[in-house]
Design a protein around this motif. Sequence first.
Motif, short mmCIF file in Angstrom:
data_model
loop_
_atom_site.label_atom_id
_atom_site.label_comp_id
_atom_site.label_asym_id
_atom_site.label_seq_id
_atom_site.Cartn_x
_atom_site.Cartn_y
_atom_site.Cartn_z
N ALA A 333 9.08 -5.86 -1.07
CA ALA A 333 8.47 -6.22 0.21
C ALA A 333 6.99 -6.54 -0.01
CB ALA A 333 8.63 -5.08 1.19
N VAL A 345 4.38 -12.86 -2.38
CA VAL A 345 5.21 -12.43 -1.25
C VAL A 345 4.26 -11.95 -0.16
CG1 VAL A 345 7.08 -10.92 -0.50
CG2 VAL A 345 6.96 -11.64 -2.89
N SER A 349 7.15 -9.98 4.79
CA SER A 349 8.38 -10.60 4.29
C SER A 349 8.81 -9.88 3.01
CB SER A 349 8.16 -12.08 4.01
OG SER A 349 7.28 -12.23 2.93
N SER A 350 9.95 -10.27 2.52
CA SER A 350 10.45 -9.65 1.31
C SER A 350 11.09 -10.73 0.45
CB SER A 350 11.49 -8.58 1.67
OG SER A 350 11.87 -7.89 0.51
N SER A 352 13.49 -13.00 -1.41
CA SER A 352 14.89 -13.28 -1.11
C SER A 352 15.78 -12.97 -2.33
CB SER A 352 15.06 -14.75 -0.74
OG SER A 352 14.90 -15.55 -1.90
#
Lengths: 373, 352
Positions: A333, A345, A349-350, A352
């Motif tokens: 994350a 990142v 958000s994290s 994918s």
Amino acid sequence: MRKILAMVMTCILVAGTVSIAGCSSSSKETTAAGTDTVLKVGVIYISPKDDGGYSQAHAEGIAQAVAALGDKIKVFELENVNDTDAAATTSAIDNLVNEGCTLIFTTSYGYMQATADAATKYPNVKFCHCSGYTRNDTNLDTYFGQIESARYLAGIVAGLTTKTDKLGYVAAFPIPECIRGINAYTLGARSVNPNATVTVVWTNTWFDMDVEKAAAESLLSQGIDVMAQHQDSPAAINAAAAAGAFAVGYDLTYAGAPKAYLTAPLWNWGTYYTYKIQQVLDGQWKIENYWGGMKEGVVKLDTLSSLVSAEASAAVAKVQDTVVSEGNAFVFAGPIKDQSGTVKVAEGSSLSYDDQMGMSWFVEGVVGEIPAP
Amino acid sequence: MNMSFIVATFFASAIAFSVSLLLGTLGELLTERAGHLNLGVEGMMLMGGSCGYVAAVRTHNLVLALLFAVLGAGFGALLYAVLTVTLRANQNVSGLALTTFGAGLANTLGSTVPNTNTPENIAAFFKFHPLELEHTVNGILSFFHQISRFMHIGNSSQAAFQPYHINNPVLAFINTAFLSQDIFVYLTILLAFLMTFYLFKTKKGLALRMVGENTAAADASGLPVTRIKYMYIIAGGMLCGLAGLYIPLVLQGTWHSDITAGKGWIVVALVIFVRWHPIKAIGGAFVFGALSIVGLSIQQFSQLSSMIFFNQYIMVMYPYILTIVVLVFTYGRKKAWRGPSAIGSAYFREER
């Protein structure tokens, strides 16, 4: 006289080879059940089932599935199947199909193409390939686990154990699987110790104990006091023990270095094998991209050894529940910066799934390079 | 942590890595000097290593471990000798068969002792470094200190023992790099010197070289050619067995299948690289060992590792490039010696 001698020599060599082949590569039945209704399950391993590492972890998982499902299944296992030899892999699969196996697990990345070919050749047999990415719509799917979640927790232990703030990591190949592990470990270590760095050495081999040992020694000579590794042998752990440093293992619990061993990210494949075989037994077979984590129990962190401080144990316990429930999504994350300080990142958000699978950059805090492929 | 310590540790690692290469090279050198190319070094190393290691784990006895390593690999060499000397089979094929056979046998045997470590007493024996300065000097000093206390000589009887510490950086470097090794290492180097003397200064050595150079002439001069070939092929195999034993017993302290990881093949190249000469083998083994692992250290210095010359994949090629260079430079030169002439071909007395 010479003819007799020649006969004797030939007999010795042939008998020796046959008996060895018999020991190392014959299919062994793991249950005694013999009715026609049982599901015959085939497994192929890259190394011996007792290799003390990767294959042993898989074999223990299969044994758990056998224990759980009992006489509903019959398992055929082939060991020492070279995954760089497509012909060997194909013939191993052919043998399993001839034995009547209708569900086959191929446990090493290198089996991917041969497994895909076999899936086309045998449409009535179901194939599950470990760690690959080739699937079809009917009888070939993949499985792997979020071992990085456990690596993150091991990183926390290492970050709070080090006195020099310098961690070392002996890794096999600069491929996404290893890079992910190094990044997760570094993120874990720096979450509790922002000064910690992780120095990486690539050995370019999964198994060469002397090279792994030398790699660890080169790290230890720079003042690194906690060693981690992504290899199939415990050589790096032993080197750390000999130098009075600490070590984090991989794959299986390691009892050979009690004065160095802290913990290890472990595979617990029994959970997956039991689940998948049960799925087939129930007639519920479905194509999936299985990627279980600590929540499913496929991956776990070994019990912390007595060398781990109370502080480190507490730090692990603090985030453990979150890591277990959220898995790699928590580990990767944002915000995460790469080595140059660029945010890769963003906060909120994290990373994918696809980005994790293709990871080819190091996070901030890793010392080392990813050589151009 | 300073640079000198890092380099010294690298030297120590390289020496430890090279010991099995050196012992294997000495063994293969003996075999090739008798005119036989044995490509089964890897197999014999594994056979010796597994037999010796299993004996060590089962008996906790170092002498038995050494004995079984020697017997195990010697048995492999005996098979090879019967095939190539008595039955005159093709040497390359026999050697390759021995590698496969030895690896299978060794891995089967080794799997009887999974997840074990070298017994404490044997590990402790090899942890003792006889030439390590601080330890040795302190041992001697404390011995004299005890005596003088006992004899009540001078004022020293009252003074506390002052342990010795290395302050000189050069001495510290030498101590870490070269003197902190176990007894196996120094005995192996000594063996290389003894073998040189034996090969070039004794009648038996001359006989061996003659068999490898011109078997027919050796036969005509009354030498027991077959017996000599058997003797040195088996002795060479036994040395390979000790080389194989060093890895699980001392270096790693545990057994794993295929633990030699291709060292036996490096040995085959090394023998050519050192021109079948035991003393050159000391340097050659060290160069090969150092080049095999120097890439690991260089990765940690990004200024160096970005240069193509120090690329980690290219680094591991250098030993073999060197071997080819040696081959190129010795080929075609009339005076340069290109190895035992009889090597590779079976000897038929009737064809003289």
